[in-house]
Motif scaffolding. Structure first.
Motif, mmCIF file in Angstrom:
data_model
loop_
_atom_site.group_PDB
_atom_site.id
_atom_site.type_symbol
_atom_site.label_atom_id
_atom_site.label_comp_id
_atom_site.label_asym_id
_atom_site.label_seq_id
_atom_site.Cartn_x
_atom_site.Cartn_y
_atom_site.Cartn_z
ATOM 1 N N ILE A 38 0.852 -1.260 -0.052
ATOM 2 C CA ILE A 38 -0.024 -0.045 -0.074
ATOM 3 C C ILE A 38 0.927 1.227 0.179
ATOM 4 N N LEU A 39 1.860 1.239 0.531
ATOM 5 C CA LEU A 39 2.658 2.349 0.931
ATOM 6 C C LEU A 39 3.493 2.703 -0.206
ATOM 7 N N ILE A 40 4.175 1.535 -0.910
ATOM 8 C CA ILE A 40 5.242 1.645 -1.773
ATOM 9 C C ILE A 40 4.457 1.448 -3.326
ATOM 10 N N ASP A 41 3.937 0.388 -3.466
ATOM 11 C CA ASP A 41 3.396 -0.077 -4.909
ATOM 12 C C ASP A 41 1.948 0.685 -5.200
ATOM 13 N N GLU A 42 1.302 1.087 -4.215
ATOM 14 C CA GLU A 42 0.204 1.741 -4.517
ATOM 15 C C GLU A 42 0.432 3.349 -4.153
ATOM 16 N N PRO A 43 -0.392 4.179 -4.787
ATOM 17 C CA PRO A 43 -0.389 5.652 -4.711
ATOM 18 C C PRO A 43 -0.842 5.956 -3.455
ATOM 19 N N LEU A 73 0.168 7.462 -0.593
ATOM 20 C CA LEU A 73 0.551 8.654 -0.036
ATOM 21 C C LEU A 73 0.036 9.707 -0.985
ATOM 22 N N LEU A 74 -0.318 9.568 -2.369
ATOM 23 C CA LEU A 74 -0.763 10.764 -3.098
ATOM 24 C C LEU A 74 -2.258 10.807 -2.566
ATOM 25 N N TRP A 75 -2.895 9.669 -2.236
ATOM 26 C CA TRP A 75 -4.464 9.893 -1.866
ATOM 27 C C TRP A 75 -4.422 10.523 -0.642
ATOM 28 N N LEU A 76 -3.354 10.133 0.295
ATOM 29 C CA LEU A 76 -3.285 10.764 1.567
ATOM 30 C C LEU A 76 -3.100 12.546 1.387
ATOM 31 N N LYS A 77 -2.253 12.918 0.750
ATOM 32 C CA LYS A 77 -2.145 14.062 0.222
ATOM 33 C C LYS A 77 -3.318 14.769 -0.252
ATOM 34 N N ASN A 78 -4.021 14.411 -1.087
ATOM 35 C CA ASN A 78 -5.137 14.769 -1.667
ATOM 36 C C ASN A 78 -6.128 14.964 -0.467
ATOM 37 N N SER A 79 -6.224 13.911 0.109
ATOM 38 C CA SER A 79 -7.496 14.115 1.168
ATOM 39 C C SER A 79 -7.069 15.127 2.262
ATOM 40 N N LEU A 80 -5.903 15.335 2.657
ATOM 41 C CA LEU A 80 -5.229 16.494 3.547
ATOM 42 C C LEU A 80 -5.646 17.693 2.714
ATOM 43 N N LEU A 81 -5.330 17.961 1.672
ATOM 44 C CA LEU A 81 -5.635 19.204 1.018
ATOM 45 C C LEU A 81 -7.309 19.523 1.097
ATOM 46 N N LEU A 82 -8.080 18.513 0.608
ATOM 47 C CA LEU A 82 -9.299 18.698 0.752
ATOM 48 C C LEU A 82 -9.856 19.127 2.127
ATOM 49 N N SER A 83 -9.473 18.350 3.011
ATOM 50 C CA SER A 83 -9.850 18.480 4.411
ATOM 51 C C SER A 83 -9.375 19.977 5.156
ATOM 52 N N VAL A 84 -8.043 20.213 4.901
ATOM 53 C CA VAL A 84 -7.619 21.471 5.483
ATOM 54 C C VAL A 84 -8.252 22.671 4.624
ATOM 55 N N GLY A 85 -8.352 22.636 3.240
ATOM 56 C CA GLY A 85 -8.940 23.539 2.496
ATOM 57 C C GLY A 85 -10.637 23.608 3.034
ATOM 58 N N THR A 86 -11.295 22.754 3.256
ATOM 59 C CA THR A 86 -12.656 22.742 3.547
ATOM 60 C C THR A 86 -12.826 23.565 4.770
ATOM 61 N N ILE A 87 -11.959 23.302 5.914
ATOM 62 C CA ILE A 87 -12.087 23.683 7.019
ATOM 63 C C ILE A 87 -11.882 25.175 7.246
ATOM 64 N N LEU A 88 -10.730 25.640 6.309
ATOM 65 C CA LEU A 88 -10.357 27.124 6.491
ATOM 66 C C LEU A 88 -11.416 27.734 5.740
ATOM 67 N N VAL A 89 -12.124 27.348 4.741
ATOM 68 C CA VAL A 89 -13.290 28.076 3.856
ATOM 69 C C VAL A 89 -14.491 28.149 4.772
ATOM 70 N N ALA A 90 -14.715 26.876 5.267
ATOM 71 C CA ALA A 90 -15.912 26.800 6.038
ATOM 72 C C ALA A 90 -15.749 27.509 7.321
ATOM 73 N N LEU A 115 -8.493 9.612 -0.453
ATOM 74 C CA LEU A 115 -8.612 8.527 0.227
ATOM 75 C C LEU A 115 -9.883 7.490 -0.165
ATOM 76 N N ALA A 116 -10.957 7.985 -0.222
ATOM 77 C CA ALA A 116 -12.180 7.416 -0.561
ATOM 78 C C ALA A 116 -12.154 6.665 -1.992
ATOM 79 N N GLY A 117 -11.616 7.647 -2.794
ATOM 80 C CA GLY A 117 -11.730 7.203 -4.180
ATOM 81 C C GLY A 117 -10.706 6.350 -4.355
ATOM 82 N N GLY A 118 -9.376 6.482 -3.716
ATOM 83 C CA GLY A 118 -8.521 5.406 -3.951
ATOM 84 C C GLY A 118 -8.782 4.034 -3.419
#
Length: 284
Positions: free
Chosen positions: A67-72, A74-91, A232-235
């Motif tokens: 999961i950590l090496i062969d599958e992306p 960490l990219l899914w994790l980064k995208n979820s962090l971006l969505l979560s932090v961005g939503t928190i800031l705007v909301a 992460l949900a999509g991944g």
């Protein structure tokens, strides 16, 4: 004296019974998580085997390595962090001033506006799925994190406004009046007095928004079409999308890893949870 002893004994027995029920309920809720943890250390065919054991046979970390090496992941994790932090800031940027205004100002249509927001938020999100898809496609924000952040922030603003308003209602108005008597402006009063007092409610509201966005599945799998933008949900969905290559052990490992950040956040802010949630519901 006997009556007092009897009351103490009865109270102790009731406490033991209630605590036993609570512990049993907690253990029942933890069973699926414990089972997923066991499966995550097993082989690909561990779930398909007929035996059920407390500990996995031939435990391995291969699923986590994959999961950590062969599958992306960490990219899914980064995208979820971006969505979560961005939503928190705007909301929260929108919700905190709106909640304070709804709590302190008595303008015409205030209650009607708050109730209208609550009614709009009561409808299932799936009803707006097609309309939001069309809007994002027309505006060129389909398959973009910014478009999804705006959608998340719009839906979470209602919860944040109501939760924060309930907490602002519990802060005595006399504190603000005393600050203004001492020469503080409205902005100084809010920034130096109200915001520090409202810190527990703000933290809890941010965490609730984080949990919702982190676990959201419907919009993230509908509006994010490229593998590089998956959350992460999509991944996790993609891991199990192929009927002929499902690996439940690897999926369980990915699910456990997905839950770790939220668990760490809960441990960090647990002292604010009970107070921040209950205080926000004192007044409407």
């Amino acid at each position: 004296m006997r009556k007092i002893t009897h009351l103490r004994t009865e109270t102790a027995v009731k406490g033991i019974v209630l605590n036993s029920i609570y512990i049993l309920l907690c253990l029942t809720a933890l069973l699926p998580i414990f089972y997923a943890l066991i499966v995550s250390f097993g082989g690909k065919s561990a779930v398909l085997s007929g035996s059920l054991s407390i500990l996995p046979k031939d435990p391995t970390l291969e699923n986590y390595r994959t999961i950590l090496i062969d599958e992306p992941f960490l990219l899914w994790l980064k995208n979820s962090l971006l969505l979560s932090v961005g939503t928190i800031l705007v909301a929260m940027t929108c919700a905190i001033p709106a909640a304070y205004a709804a709590s302190r100002w008595r303008f015409k249509g205030r209650k009607t506006l708050l109730r209208s927001l609550l009614i709009l938020n009561a409808f299932p999100q799936v009803l707006s799925l097609f309309a939001l898809f069309r809007v994002l496609k027309i505006t060129g924000m389909l398959n973009s994190h910014m478009g999804l952040i705006i959608i998340y922030a719009g839906s979470m603003c209602v919860f944040a406004i109501w939760n924060m308003k309930g907490y602002f209602d519990t802060i005595p108005i006399e504190i603000e009046e005393a600050a203004k008597t001492d020469g503080a402006s409205d902005l100084q009063t809010i920034r130096r007095i109200i915001m520090p007092l409202a810190r527990p409610a703000i933290i809890v509201t941010c965490v609730m928004v984080l949990i919702t966005v982190w676990n959201e599945y419907l919009f993230s799998t509908t509006f994010l079409l490229d593998s590089s933008t998956y959350s992460l949900a999509g991944g996790l969905y993609q891991l199990q999308s192929n009927d002929y290559s499902r690996n439940w052990s690897m999926f369980s490992a990915a699910s456990i890893l997905t839950s770790v950040p939220l668990v760490l956040v809960f441990f960090k802010i647990q002292k604010y949870m009970a107070f921040g949630l209950t205080a926000g519901g004192v007044k409407g």
